[in-house]
Design a protein around this motif. Structure first.
Motif, mmCIF file in Angstrom:
data_model
loop_
_atom_site.group_PDB
_atom_site.id
_atom_site.type_symbol
_atom_site.label_atom_id
_atom_site.label_comp_id
_atom_site.label_asym_id
_atom_site.label_seq_id
_atom_site.Cartn_x
_atom_site.Cartn_y
_atom_site.Cartn_z
ATOM 1 N N UNK A 199 0.829 -1.201 0.000
ATOM 2 C CA UNK A 199 0.000 0.000 0.000
ATOM 3 C C UNK A 199 0.868 1.258 0.000
ATOM 4 N N UNK A 200 0.423 2.257 -0.742
ATOM 5 C CA UNK A 200 1.083 3.564 -0.777
ATOM 6 C C UNK A 200 0.001 4.644 -0.713
ATOM 7 N N UNK A 201 0.409 5.864 -0.586
ATOM 8 C CA UNK A 201 -0.535 6.976 -0.577
ATOM 9 C C UNK A 201 -1.018 7.209 -2.008
ATOM 10 N N UNK A 202 -2.158 6.599 -2.352
ATOM 11 C CA UNK A 202 -2.658 6.663 -3.721
ATOM 12 C C UNK A 202 -3.007 8.085 -4.149
ATOM 13 N N UNK A 203 -3.509 8.892 -3.220
ATOM 14 C CA UNK A 203 -3.891 10.260 -3.559
ATOM 15 C C UNK A 203 -2.656 11.071 -3.955
ATOM 16 N N UNK A 204 -1.591 10.960 -3.152
ATOM 17 C CA UNK A 204 -0.369 11.688 -3.458
ATOM 18 C C UNK A 204 0.280 11.145 -4.723
ATOM 19 N N UNK A 205 0.202 9.833 -4.921
ATOM 20 C CA UNK A 205 0.814 9.227 -6.099
ATOM 21 C C UNK A 205 0.152 9.726 -7.382
ATOM 22 N N UNK A 206 -1.131 10.078 -7.300
ATOM 23 C CA UNK A 206 -1.837 10.578 -8.486
ATOM 24 C C UNK A 206 -1.236 11.879 -9.007
ATOM 25 N N UNK A 207 -0.575 12.620 -8.134
ATOM 26 C CA UNK A 207 0.021 13.884 -8.547
ATOM 27 C C UNK A 207 1.346 13.687 -9.281
ATOM 28 N N UNK A 208 1.736 12.435 -9.483
ATOM 29 C CA UNK A 208 2.990 12.168 -10.185
ATOM 30 C C UNK A 208 2.940 12.661 -11.626
ATOM 31 N N UNK A 209 1.737 12.968 -12.105
ATOM 32 C CA UNK A 209 1.615 13.484 -13.467
ATOM 33 C C UNK A 209 2.321 14.831 -13.616
ATOM 34 N N UNK A 210 2.648 15.487 -12.504
ATOM 35 C CA UNK A 210 3.316 16.787 -12.587
ATOM 36 C C UNK A 210 4.679 16.681 -13.273
ATOM 37 N N UNK A 211 5.403 15.608 -13.000
ATOM 38 C CA UNK A 211 6.705 15.449 -13.657
ATOM 39 C C UNK A 211 6.507 15.076 -15.124
ATOM 40 N N UNK A 212 5.453 14.323 -15.426
ATOM 41 C CA UNK A 212 5.156 14.008 -16.828
ATOM 42 C C UNK A 212 4.766 15.275 -17.580
ATOM 43 N N UNK A 213 4.030 16.159 -16.900
ATOM 44 C CA UNK A 213 3.651 17.426 -17.532
ATOM 45 C C UNK A 213 4.874 18.266 -17.870
ATOM 46 N N UNK A 214 5.886 18.227 -16.987
ATOM 47 C CA UNK A 214 7.109 18.987 -17.230
ATOM 48 C C UNK A 214 7.821 18.472 -18.480
ATOM 49 N N UNK A 215 7.878 17.145 -18.631
ATOM 50 C CA UNK A 215 8.486 16.579 -19.833
ATOM 51 C C UNK A 215 7.700 16.990 -21.075
ATOM 52 N N UNK A 216 6.374 16.920 -20.981
ATOM 53 C CA UNK A 216 5.546 17.282 -22.132
ATOM 54 C C UNK A 216 5.760 18.740 -22.518
ATOM 55 N N UNK A 217 5.956 19.570 -21.522
ATOM 56 C CA UNK A 217 6.105 21.004 -21.788
ATOM 57 C C UNK A 217 7.420 21.307 -22.508
#
Length: 253
Positions: A199-217
């Protein structure tokens, strides 16, 4: 006049930073030089194909290469990213294809170009803060596993409360390292992990898209999405410049 990227207010902020740290002296032509470098980053065109409005292409390349050797772009990135939110730290890696024009550099150094089934490639290892703003990056050959640069990314990034990453960073050694730094890990587990409690903090893990957004940018810039630079130093400078463009609006009211 070709389309430019910097408002005068943004350029004034950059110029002041560069003058304060001895990177440049006051000269009006530096604005067009900087815009020419940004044009090349945005379009990915060969240096000789730069529009004449920015000046002679050879002068632009020599200026970029000189600033790259001095670490000007990395310094600007470091200065702009000092005031960051340190609660969360997201890390990840992304592969970019290496164009054939980037091969053949007369260098004995590791130019961060790797070989794999997909051809020649470079991997960008990136750390971003709680707002998805870049704080540190490193380069390697495209075949390098993400975990190889994991500890270095955390070490060279601001201390954070949580380090969030995908299952590519699932390593007991890395988890222990992060905890010794005083941070908690939110890292997905592999399916074959023997850990009974996954088990991990699923809510916090969902914000991992922020680093993907940086790559996309940054991959909106064609000279970043495909590597044309022969030297890792010059490609790293282009990357640092892309991150400067992301950070710069935060400094202008």
């Amino acid at each position: 006049m070709p389309r430019t990227m910097l408002l005068k207010s943004l350029w004034n902020t950059l110029a002041v930073l560069m003058q304060q740290h001895g990177c440049i002296y006051h000269k009006d032509t530096h604005y067009l030089t900087f815009e020419g470098i940004l044009y090349r980053m945005r379009t990915g065109c060969p240096w000789p194909d730069l529009p004449d409005e920015f000046g002679k292409w050879n002068t632009l390349f020599k200026r970029f290469n000189a600033w790259s050797k001095k670490g000007v772009f990395e310094l600007l990135f470091k200065l702009l990213s000092e005031n960051t939110d340190t609660e969360w730290l997201f890390i990840d890696g992304s592969i970019v294809r290496v164009h054939q024009h980037s091969s053949g550099a007369a260098s004995t150094e590791d130019e961060a170009i790797g070989k794999s089934r997909g051809g020649r490639s470079t991997k960008i290892h990136l750390a971003v803060d709680s707002y998805g703003l870049p704080v540190h990056f490193e380069l390697s050959g495209g075949q390098t596993h993400d975990i190889v640069h994991a500890e270095s990314l955390v070490t060279h990034s601001p201390a954070s409360d949580f380090v969030i990453a995908d299952k590519g960073y699932d390593s007991g050694t890395f988890r222990d390292f992060v905890e010794k730094q005083g941070s908690k890990t939110v890292i997905a587990y592999r399916k074959n992990s023997r850990r009974p409690d996954k088990s991990i903090d699923e809510v916090l893990y969902c914000y991992r898209h922020l680093v993907e957004n940086a790559f996309a940018r940054i991959k909106h810039f064609r000279a970043i999405a495909t590597r044309y630079d022969k030297l890792a130093r010059n490609y790293a400078s282009m990357l640092a410049l892309a991150f400067v463009i992301i950070w710069l609006p935060m400094w202008v009211e």
